[in-house]
Write a protein that holds these residues in place. Structure first.
Motif, short mmCIF file in Angstrom:
data_model
loop_
_atom_site.label_atom_id
_atom_site.label_comp_id
_atom_site.label_asym_id
_atom_site.label_seq_id
_atom_site.Cartn_x
_atom_site.Cartn_y
_atom_site.Cartn_z
N PRO A 21 0.84 -1.20 0.00
CA PRO A 21 0.00 0.00 0.00
C PRO A 21 0.87 1.25 0.00
CG PRO A 21 -0.02 -1.06 2.15
CD PRO A 21 0.66 -2.01 1.22
N THR A 22 0.35 2.32 -0.58
CA THR A 22 1.09 3.56 -0.70
C THR A 22 0.38 4.68 0.05
OG1 THR A 22 -0.09 4.26 -2.68
CG2 THR A 22 1.84 2.84 -3.00
N MET A 23 1.04 5.84 0.09
CA MET A 23 0.44 7.01 0.71
C MET A 23 -0.84 7.41 -0.02
SD MET A 23 2.31 10.62 1.64
CE MET A 23 3.66 9.76 2.43
N GLY A 63 -2.03 -1.49 6.31
CA GLY A 63 -0.68 -2.04 6.40
C GLY A 63 0.36 -1.15 5.77
N TYR A 64 0.05 0.15 5.68
CA TYR A 64 1.01 1.08 5.07
C TYR A 64 2.03 1.55 6.09
CZ TYR A 64 3.02 5.42 3.33
OH TYR A 64 3.90 6.41 2.96
N LYS A 65 3.29 1.49 5.72
CA LYS A 65 4.36 2.04 6.53
C LYS A 65 5.21 2.93 5.64
CE LYS A 65 4.70 -1.72 9.85
NZ LYS A 65 5.61 -2.70 10.51
N PRO A 66 5.38 4.20 6.01
CA PRO A 66 6.16 5.10 5.17
C PRO A 66 7.60 4.65 5.08
CG PRO A 66 5.74 6.11 7.30
CD PRO A 66 4.90 4.87 7.24
N ASP A 67 8.19 4.79 3.91
CA ASP A 67 9.60 4.48 3.74
C ASP A 67 10.41 5.41 4.62
OD1 ASP A 67 11.84 3.17 2.08
OD2 ASP A 67 12.26 5.31 1.93
N MET A 68 11.10 4.81 5.62
CA MET A 68 11.75 5.64 6.63
C MET A 68 12.87 6.48 6.04
SD MET A 68 11.63 6.72 9.64
CE MET A 68 10.29 5.61 10.06
N ALA A 69 13.65 5.88 5.15
CA ALA A 69 14.77 6.64 4.59
C ALA A 69 14.27 7.87 3.83
CB ALA A 69 15.60 5.74 3.68
N ALA A 70 13.23 7.66 3.00
CA ALA A 70 12.68 8.77 2.22
C ALA A 70 12.04 9.81 3.14
CB ALA A 70 11.65 8.24 1.23
N ARG A 71 11.40 9.32 4.18
CA ARG A 71 10.73 10.23 5.11
C ARG A 71 11.73 11.14 5.82
NH1 ARG A 71 7.42 7.87 10.27
NH2 ARG A 71 7.07 9.80 11.38
#
Length: 350
Positions: A21-23, A63-71
């Motif tokens: 899933p995406t933002m 089940g969405y988790k933001p990409d931590m590096a990009a965040r």
């Protein structure tokens, strides 16, 4: 900034399960703009607390988790680790002190937030998030596993000193059962048979230590001597248990294993004031080996947890998650060790 009205009816289409899933999926789930969802996940102003809560709930559902590096790249690294601890727990204070060197070595600053009687863990955690903590280190948290899982969906979380079943966070703790078993073995080796246990209720580590006490007593053929008194991981809990034993019609046990050092010190205080000789009449053993256990006027026999190593592993685990080296969910456990001091000895003839 407030969200637009969510779509009405039942025509919402869940995110396809064939991809992550995406933002945009979170935005579509709520009927709001992707820009608003982005604001929430970047901890930027412009969304109400209610909207933030709805966004996090939708993200958890999908089940969405933001990409931590990009965040972190998008918002700029704060290089801040948030640490939750209980102000009145000496073991937690020792952990906080030990966390600092590794955090500094890896280039992180710390923000501390204490749980106190007038301020629960939920408030303490939200204060850490509000101070732009990139990851959270939770020392012996008592909040529900579901709440911890929700936190893990928002940012990297490392839990110290508590066993969890399925929360998607890193766990760093000691093997509690072998440590508790070593206590009973030590006391039986000194000649004790009437060994009581003052437990810690539902506090972190307490259930494992309670089960280990039972198992160890049975393995020594002392099943009929098992005696568990209710308590908690506070000095007051130990004091109350000691008063109960003194007031009871049953003879005092010759040894008491307390679920942690604070509880043991409460026992020691009440027994000493009542004229009970330690360890001649009652041996007392704690758990943690916090800094107060080794003070000369306390000299407590206890189980030592490797605090410096626990702290280092916790900081490294948070750093690995932040750098995207691996996904959360690791369990790291260390051995504990019995430290014999002056509060345990052979039982005297009654």
């Amino acid at each position: 900034m407030t969200p637009s009205n969510p779509r009405q009816g039942t025509d919402r289409t869940p995110a396809p399960r064939s991809r992550k899933p995406t933002m945009a999926d979170v935005a579509a789930e709520l009927g709001v703009s992707r820009a608003l969802v982005s604001l929430v996940f970047r901890d930027q102003p412009g969304a109400s607390p209610e909207t933030r809560e709805r966004v996090f709930e939708a993200a958890a559902r999908l089940g969405y988790k933001p990409d931590m590096a990009a965040r972190l790249l998008a918002r700029g690294r704060s290089k801040v680790l948030g640490v939750l601890f209980t102000a009145r727990n000496p073991h937690h204070v020792d952990l906080v002190e030990a966390i600092y060197p590794t955090a500094e070595e890896l280039g992180y600053d710390l923000v501390l937030s204490a749980a106190v009687p007038s301020r629960d863990e939920h408030k303490a955690v939200e204060a850490l998030v509000g101070h732009r903590s990139e990851a959270l280190l939770l020392c012996g948290p008592t909040i529900s596993e579901e709440d911890i899982a929700d936190l893990g969906a928002r940012l990297p979380v490392v839990v110290l000193g508590r066993h969890l079943k399925s929360a998607p966070v890193d766990l760093v703790t000691s093997y509690d059962r072998p440590g508790a078993r070593e206590v009973v073995d030590h006391l039986v080796g000194l000649g004790h048979r009437d060994i009581a246990h003052v437990d810690g209720g539902s506090k972190p580590g307490a259930p494992e230590r309670r089960r280990a006490y039972r198992d160890a007593m049975r393995s020594h053929g002392l099943a009929d001597r098992i005696r568990i008194l209710p308590g908690n991981h506070t000095e007051e809990g130990g004091q109350e248990a000691a008063r109960g034993m003194i007031a009871s019609d049953e003879p005092l046990p010759t040894a008491v294993f307390a679920s942690n050092d604070q509880c043991a010190i409460g026992l020691l205080d009440v027994f000493t004031r009542a004229g009970v000789k330690i360890p001649e009449q009652v041996s007392i053993v704690g758990y943690d080996d916090s800094h107060i256990a080794g003070l000369s006027h306390i000299d407590l026999t206890t189980v030592r947890q490797d605090v410096p190593r626990l702290a280092r592993l916790a900081v490294e685990a948070a750093d690995e998650q932040l750098r995207g080296v691996r996904q959360p969910g690791a369990t790291l456990k260390l051995e504990s060790k019995l430290v014999v001091r002056g509060t345990s000895g052979p039982p005297t003839q009654r």
